[in-house]
Design a protein around this motif. Structure first.
Motif, PDB file in Angstrom:
ATOM      1  N   PHE A   1       0.834  -1.195   0.000  1.00 25.87           N
ATOM      2  CA  PHE A   1       0.000   0.000   0.000  1.00 25.87           C
ATOM      3  C   PHE A   1       0.872   1.249   0.000  1.00 25.87           C
ATOM      4  CE2 PHE A   1      -2.930   2.970   2.419  1.00 25.87           C
ATOM      5  CZ  PHE A   1      -3.766   3.192   1.340  1.00 25.87           C
ATOM      6  N   GLU A   2       1.997   1.188   0.694  1.00 25.88           N
ATOM      7  CA  GLU A   2       2.915   2.338   0.710  1.00 25.88           C
ATOM      8  C   GLU A   2       3.447   2.610  -0.693  1.00 25.88           C
ATOM      9  OE1 GLU A   2       6.786   3.950   3.203  1.00 25.88           O
ATOM     10  OE2 GLU A   2       6.519   1.774   2.958  1.00 25.88           O
ATOM     11  N   ALA A   3       3.828   1.553  -1.426  1.00 28.96           N
ATOM     12  CA  ALA A   3       4.322   1.730  -2.792  1.00 28.96           C
ATOM     13  C   ALA A   3       3.238   2.317  -3.680  1.00 28.96           C
ATOM     14  CB  ALA A   3       4.802   0.391  -3.352  1.00 28.96           C
ATOM     15  N   PHE A   4       1.998   1.892  -3.483  1.00 30.08           N
ATOM     16  CA  PHE A   4       0.885   2.432  -4.263  1.00 30.08           C
ATOM     17  C   PHE A   4       0.719   3.928  -4.006  1.00 30.08           C
ATOM     18  CE2 PHE A   4      -3.665   3.584  -4.354  1.00 30.08           C
ATOM     19  CZ  PHE A   4      -3.889   3.457  -5.722  1.00 30.08           C
ATOM     20  N   LEU A   5       0.822   4.341  -2.759  1.00 33.31           N
ATOM     21  CA  LEU A   5       0.693   5.755  -2.425  1.00 33.31           C
ATOM     22  C   LEU A   5       1.808   6.577  -3.084  1.00 33.31           C
ATOM     23  CD1 LEU A   5      -0.244   5.562   1.368  1.00 33.31           C
ATOM     24  CD2 LEU A   5      -1.777   5.986  -0.566  1.00 33.31           C
ATOM     25  N   ILE A   6       3.010   6.021  -3.103  1.00 34.76           N
ATOM     26  CA  ILE A   6       4.128   6.715  -3.749  1.00 34.76           C
ATOM     27  C   ILE A   6       3.889   6.801  -5.256  1.00 34.76           C
ATOM     28  CG2 ILE A   6       6.594   6.571  -4.291  1.00 34.76           C
ATOM     29  CD1 ILE A   6       6.938   5.207  -1.519  1.00 34.76           C
ATOM     30  N   LEU A   7       3.460   5.682  -5.853  1.00 35.25           N
ATOM     31  CA  LEU A   7       3.174   5.660  -7.285  1.00 35.25           C
ATOM     32  C   LEU A   7       2.092   6.673  -7.640  1.00 35.25           C
ATOM     33  CD1 LEU A   7       3.212   1.815  -7.936  1.00 35.25           C
ATOM     34  CD2 LEU A   7       4.676   3.487  -9.075  1.00 35.25           C
ATOM     35  N   GLU A   8       1.087   6.768  -6.795  1.00 28.95           N
ATOM     36  CA  GLU A   8      -0.014   7.692  -7.068  1.00 28.95           C
ATOM     37  C   GLU A   8       0.483   9.140  -7.033  1.00 28.95           C
ATOM     38  OE1 GLU A   8      -3.997   8.799  -7.929  1.00 28.95           O
ATOM     39  OE2 GLU A   8      -2.755   7.027  -8.239  1.00 28.95           O
ATOM     40  N   ASN A   9       1.347   9.460  -6.105  1.00 28.79           N
ATOM     41  CA  ASN A   9       1.931  10.808  -6.050  1.00 28.79           C
ATOM     42  C   ASN A   9       2.727  11.114  -7.313  1.00 28.79           C
ATOM     43  OD1 ASN A   9       1.786  12.657  -3.587  1.00 28.79           O
ATOM     44  ND2 ASN A   9       1.883  10.640  -2.637  1.00 28.79           N
ATOM     45  N   LEU A  10       3.544  10.170  -7.719  1.00 30.19           N
ATOM     46  CA  LEU A  10       4.366  10.364  -8.913  1.00 30.19           C
ATOM     47  C   LEU A  10       3.500  10.489 -10.163  1.00 30.19           C
ATOM     48  CD1 LEU A  10       7.158   7.747  -8.096  1.00 30.19           C
ATOM     49  CD2 LEU A  10       7.406  10.243  -8.061  1.00 30.19           C
ATOM     50  N   TYR A  11       2.475   9.650 -10.257  1.00 25.86           N
ATOM     51  CA  TYR A  11       1.575   9.663 -11.414  1.00 25.86           C
ATOM     52  C   TYR A  11       0.827  10.988 -11.523  1.00 25.86           C
ATOM     53  CZ  TYR A  11      -2.534   8.406 -14.241  1.00 25.86           C
ATOM     54  OH  TYR A  11      -3.535   8.381 -15.172  1.00 25.86           O
ATOM     55  N   GLN A  12       0.277  11.435 -10.409  1.00 27.65           N
ATOM     56  CA  GLN A  12      -0.440  12.709 -10.421  1.00 27.65           C
ATOM     57  C   GLN A  12       0.510  13.857 -10.752  1.00 27.65           C
ATOM     58  OE1 GLN A  12      -3.570  12.913 -10.375  1.00 27.65           O
ATOM     59  NE2 GLN A  12      -4.274  10.990  -9.490  1.00 27.65           N
ATOM     60  N   GLY A  13       1.738  13.764 -10.267  1.00 26.79           N
ATOM     61  CA  GLY A  13       2.726  14.773 -10.600  1.00 26.79           C
ATOM     62  C   GLY A  13       3.026  14.792 -12.092  1.00 26.79           C
ATOM     63  N   TYR A  14       3.096  13.608 -12.699  1.00 31.68           N
ATOM     64  CA  TYR A  14       3.352  13.547 -14.139  1.00 31.68           C
ATOM     65  C   TYR A  14       2.193  14.149 -14.931  1.00 31.68           C
ATOM     66  CZ  TYR A  14       3.969  11.840 -18.857  1.00 31.68           C
ATOM     67  OH  TYR A  14       4.079  11.787 -20.223  1.00 31.68           O
ATOM     68  N   LEU A  15       0.963  13.898 -14.500  1.00 31.60           N
ATOM     69  CA  LEU A  15      -0.188  14.453 -15.202  1.00 31.60           C
ATOM     70  C   LEU A  15      -0.123  15.974 -15.260  1.00 31.60           C
ATOM     71  CD1 LEU A  15      -3.183  12.300 -13.870  1.00 31.60           C
ATOM     72  CD2 LEU A  15      -2.019  12.095 -16.075  1.00 31.60           C
ATOM     73  N   VAL A  16       0.414  16.578 -14.218  1.00 29.56           N
ATOM     74  CA  VAL A  16       0.478  18.042 -14.154  1.00 29.56           C
ATOM     75  C   VAL A  16       1.709  18.582 -14.877  1.00 29.56           C
ATOM     76  CG1 VAL A  16       0.724  20.023 -12.610  1.00 29.56           C
ATOM     77  CG2 VAL A  16      -0.834  18.163 -12.021  1.00 29.56           C
ATOM     78  N   THR A  17       2.869  17.940 -14.667  1.00 30.71           N
ATOM     79  CA  THR A  17       4.130  18.508 -15.157  1.00 30.71           C
ATOM     80  C   THR A  17       4.617  17.904 -16.463  1.00 30.71           C
ATOM     81  OG1 THR A  17       5.508  16.891 -13.983  1.00 30.71           O
ATOM     82  CG2 THR A  17       4.815  18.872 -12.760  1.00 30.71           C
ATOM     83  N   LYS A  18       4.161  16.684 -16.790  1.00 32.81           N
ATOM     84  CA  LYS A  18       4.661  15.926 -17.953  1.00 32.81           C
ATOM     85  C   LYS A  18       6.179  15.715 -17.869  1.00 32.81           C
ATOM     86  CE  LYS A  18       0.668  15.430 -19.896  1.00 32.81           C
ATOM     87  NZ  LYS A  18      -0.166  15.933 -18.804  1.00 32.81           N
ATOM     88  N   ASP A  19       6.692  15.652 -16.653  1.00 27.32           N
ATOM     89  CA  ASP A  19       8.118  15.424 -16.416  1.00 27.32           C
ATOM     90  C   ASP A  19       8.397  13.928 -16.499  1.00 27.32           C
ATOM     91  OD1 ASP A  19      10.718  15.229 -15.574  1.00 27.32           O
ATOM     92  OD2 ASP A  19      10.416  16.262 -13.666  1.00 27.32           O
ATOM     93  N   GLN A  20       9.133  13.507 -17.540  1.00 23.10           N
ATOM     94  CA  GLN A  20       9.375  12.084 -17.764  1.00 23.10           C
ATOM     95  C   GLN A  20      10.177  11.447 -16.635  1.00 23.10           C
ATOM     96  OE1 GLN A  20      11.791   9.846 -21.158  1.00 23.10           O
ATOM     97  NE2 GLN A  20       9.900  10.701 -21.967  1.00 23.10           N
ATOM     98  N   ALA A  21      10.914  12.251 -15.878  1.00 29.12           N
ATOM     99  CA  ALA A  21      11.687  11.716 -14.759  1.00 29.12           C
ATOM    100  C   ALA A  21      10.777  11.055 -13.733  1.00 29.12           C
ATOM    101  CB  ALA A  21      12.504  12.827 -14.101  1.00 29.12           C
ATOM    102  N   LEU A  22       9.541  11.553 -13.621  1.00 27.08           N
ATOM    103  CA  LEU A  22       8.591  10.959 -12.673  1.00 27.08           C
ATOM    104  C   LEU A  22       8.179   9.560 -13.121  1.00 27.08           C
ATOM    105  CD1 LEU A  22       6.387  14.106 -11.986  1.00 27.08           C
ATOM    106  CD2 LEU A  22       8.183  13.148 -10.534  1.00 27.08           C
TER     107      LEU A  22
END
Length: 243
Positions: free
Chosen positions: A111-132
């Motif tokens: 569940f912790e990994a899912f929460l981290i993935l969700e943060n990174l995914y939402q960040g990518y949706l906003v920034t389109k930063d491929q590093a995420l």
């Protein structure tokens, strides 16, 4: 008029690993949807010795020379319209380098990994930063160190997680009913932090000694509980709202 018996994949799930990687390669380029489907048609038909003209394609199919008109190409690529949509069932590259992925539906991650993935995914949706997406790949491909992805590998991560999120939303619809991926960066981070805290608190029922145990839960086990709590909450609201 040339008549060809072309056999093409009908959905994402039918693609071989090589075809899947090629699809992601095309999606990573600055091609139009029609160009993506045309390139896929040529590769997967397969058509060889292709020469483009104003009216269509001179090529070889099954060893025989032929000419395919622009109208025939337009009709054929309609069978690949599914390439313009997210997979209904999550698909992913079977390996990146020597690394193997987790289950397509994210079973087995914490569940912790899912929460981290969700943060990174939402960040990518906003920034389109491929590093995420590269950071997401570390969790999805169980990498012991940061990963450097090719453009097709990076976009494969996006398509995988986005389709997995759709699957989770269908499976745990009570919990995901109010999910919203659109927000400015600051508001998004605040909303996600609050959402994560609320989810952890709901699972621990306020007992901070259980937080480590909750974070180590399989993501599906955690979502089953959160979905049940969301359903019970809605039922309670309906009951209390009755005159």
């Amino acid at each position: 008029m040339t008549t060809l018996n072309l056999i093409l994949p009908t959905c994402w799930q039918e693609l071989t690993p090589a075809q899947l990687r090629y699809a992601f390669y095309l999606l990573a380029q600055e091609f139009t949807a029609a160009e993506i489907k045309t390139y896929a048609l040529v590769r997967w038909a397969p058509l060889t010795q292709v020469e483009k003209t104003d009216d269509g394609l001179f090529c070889h199919f099954e060893g025989k020379p032929c000419f395919i008109t622009s109208e025939q190409i337009a009709a054929a690529i309609k069978h690949l319209d599914w390439l313009e949509k997210l997979p209904l069932v999550p698909v992913r590259l079977p390996s990146i380098g020597k690394l193997q992925p987790v289950e397509a539906d994210l079973s087995g991650i914490t569940f912790e990994a899912f929460l981290i993935l969700e943060n990174l995914y939402q960040g990518y949706l906003v920034t389109k930063d491929q590093a995420l997406l590269s950071e997401m790949a570390v969790y999805l491909y169980q990498s012991p160190k940061p990963m450097e992805l090719t453009p097709e590998e990076a976009i494969s991560i996006f398509y995988w997680y986005a389709s997995a999120k759709q699957l989770l939303a269908r499976r745990y619809h009570n919990f995901f009913v109010n999910s919203n991926a659109e927000a400015d960066t600051t508001a998004m981070q605040e909303r996600l932090q609050q959402s994560m805290n609320n989810q952890i608190r709901a699972l621990t029922k306020g007992d901070i000694t259980k937080e480590k145990e909750v974070l180590e839960m399989d993501v599906h086990r955690a979502l089953v509980e959160l979905d049940a709590q969301a359903r019970e909450y809605e039922e309670l609201k309906k009951e209390t709202a009755k005159p």
